[in-house]
Design a protein around this motif. Structure first.
Motif, PDB file in Angstrom:
ATOM      1  N   ILE A 105       1.316  -1.722  -0.317  1.00  0.00           N
ATOM      2  CA  ILE A 105       0.216  -0.087   0.021  1.00  0.00           C
ATOM      3  C   ILE A 105       0.759   1.403   0.022  1.00  0.00           C
ATOM      4  O   ILE A 105       1.801   1.287   0.863  1.00  0.00           O
ATOM      5  CB  ILE A 105      -0.902  -0.273   1.029  1.00  0.00           C
ATOM      6  N   ASP A 106       0.714   2.728  -0.689  1.00  0.00           N
ATOM      7  CA  ASP A 106       0.732   3.634  -1.023  1.00  0.00           C
ATOM      8  C   ASP A 106       0.677   4.278  -0.023  1.00  0.00           C
ATOM      9  O   ASP A 106       1.322   5.467   0.653  1.00  0.00           O
ATOM     10  CB  ASP A 106       1.010   4.561  -1.955  1.00  0.00           C
ATOM     11  N   VAL A 107      -0.991   5.093  -0.180  1.00  0.00           N
ATOM     12  CA  VAL A 107      -1.768   5.258   0.655  1.00  0.00           C
ATOM     13  C   VAL A 107      -2.783   4.321   1.215  1.00  0.00           C
ATOM     14  O   VAL A 107      -3.451   3.791   0.992  1.00  0.00           O
ATOM     15  CB  VAL A 107      -2.499   6.903  -0.226  1.00  0.00           C
ATOM     16  N   VAL A 108      -3.060   5.205   2.736  1.00  0.00           N
ATOM     17  CA  VAL A 108      -4.418   4.368   3.521  1.00  0.00           C
ATOM     18  C   VAL A 108      -5.187   5.786   3.337  1.00  0.00           C
ATOM     19  O   VAL A 108      -4.599   6.476   4.173  1.00  0.00           O
ATOM     20  CB  VAL A 108      -3.502   4.148   4.840  1.00  0.00           C
ATOM     21  N   ILE A 109      -6.458   5.382   3.025  1.00  0.00           N
ATOM     22  CA  ILE A 109      -7.793   6.719   3.944  1.00  0.00           C
ATOM     23  C   ILE A 109      -8.747   6.065   4.471  1.00  0.00           C
ATOM     24  O   ILE A 109      -9.296   5.025   4.284  1.00  0.00           O
ATOM     25  CB  ILE A 109      -8.298   6.780   2.215  1.00  0.00           C
TER      26      ILE A 109
END
Length: 367
Positions: A105-109
């Motif tokens: 994963i690069d981004v967690v929202i």
């Protein structure tokens, strides 16, 4: 230079349905931009996401399993359950670490899940409540609670607020009472009806009233029983959307009432267009959906839920929505009164979400 396509994990809180449904336009935008999206959450999130995005991988996450009181303040009930709440945050931290490794994963929202962040990836928190409304008996503690709430949000790289940065504000004090920190970004309202992926639907009126239920038990069931009884008395065709995406059973209703457990976003939009009047809870995600469609409604705040009670008062004073307490609901009188209300604000289009996504793409693409 070829743009990097990001692996993005998105998960909402599973208290009610609003946190889930308002992430739909975020997921759609990221998919349209070519990013690889993985979704997560509880049982309701799984069922809603599968109906909207059947091809996207889903990761189950721990539920906070908050219990709501039959009467009295929701805030006090939540305070008593704080140990369980913080235990869920610890579980979320362990789970997100595994998900990041598994999917690179690069981004967690995270929509209101306080444990879904990591120092190893770009972490975003979504909320419309920078400050929390407290019951009148402890209102003097709001500033103190606000500061501690900000400490939790500051653990994320950015905080997305689904509201306008300039008036007219949709969330009022909830997002605008105090000066926001530098990492807060107002991305504009988030509605599953506003991204343009629903085909134009027939606007001919079929239903006199559509009631869109959601929120915690037992208040959801209590309101459902009340509305069913009053809908039957109208003698006119009505539609009840029960807000139960995980329920497969049928509800026996009077002959003039249709009932469905849940509707996908585009089908629900069509049914709203086909309805003369709307009844719903006063949740912020519901309000954003109604604003996106330019529709007024009869809003009934969940008893004891101070956020909804504040929003009901905020909009009732501005004559934009007719807001009535659950115990005072009289459908016949409310339908007479709602004719005096209309959505009369000229809501501007907002590209702030797209701008923020582009900023993150450039930031992470340069690494």
């Amino acid at each position: 230079m070829k743009e990097k396509k990001l692996n993005i994990f998105i998960s909402p809180l599973d208290w009610g349905l609003g946190h889930i449904t308002r992430t739909i336009p975020v997921v759609q935008m990221l998919k349209d931009r070519g990013h690889h999206v993985i979704l997560g959450g509880g049982r309701n999130a799984s069922n809603i996401y599968k109906s909207e995005f059947p091809d996207i991988e889903f990761e189950p996450l721990p539920s906070s399993a908050i219990h709501y009181p039959e009467r009295g303040s929701l805030i006090w009930a939540l305070i008593r359950q704080m140990p369980r709440f913080f235990a869920t945050i610890r579980k979320e931290k362990r789970k997100i670490a595994k998900i990041i490794r598994k999917h690179q994963i690069d981004v967690v929202i995270s929509d209101n899940r306080y444990g879904l962040y990591s120092r190893d990836v770009y972490s975003i928190f979504i909320t419309h409540q920078l400050m929390l409304k407290l019951p009148s008996a402890v209102k003097m503690l709001e500033r103190w609670v606000y500061k501690r709430h900000q400490r939790m949000i500051m653990k994320f790289d950015a905080c997305w607020v689904p509201d306008y940065a300039r008036p007219p504000y949709l969330s009022g004090d909830l997002s605008h009472l105090y000066t926001p920190s530098s990492h807060v970004v107002y991305i504009g309202p988030l509605s599953r009806f506003s991204m343009g992926f629903c085909e134009d639907a027939s606007a001919g009126k079929i239903y006199e009233v559509i009631a869109i239920l959601s929120g915690p038990e037992p208040s959801r069931t209590r309101l459902e029983s009340n509305i069913l009884e009053q809908m039957e008395k109208t003698g006119k065709k009505c539609l009840l959307v029960r807000g139960l995406p995980s329920d497969t059973g049928d509800l026996k209703t009077p002959s003039n009432i249709e009932s469905v457990n849940h509707l996908p976003a585009c089908t629900l939009r069509e049914k709203i267009l086909q309805s003369k009047y709307i009844i719903a809870r006063a949740g912020y995600s519901t309000i954003m959906d109604l604003v996106a469609m330019g529709r007024t409604a009869i809003l009934i705040p969940t008893p004891g839920q101070t956020e909804q009670e504040y929003l009901a008062q905020y909009y009732n004073q501005r004559k934009l929505f007719l807001c009535i307490s659950e115990k005072d609901l009289n459908l016949h009188e409310a339908l007479n009164q709602i004719t005096l209300y209309q959505w009369n604000l000229n809501m501007r289009s907002c590209q702030s979400l797209a701008t923020e996504v582009e900023r993150i793409e450039k930031l992470l693409g340069s690494k």
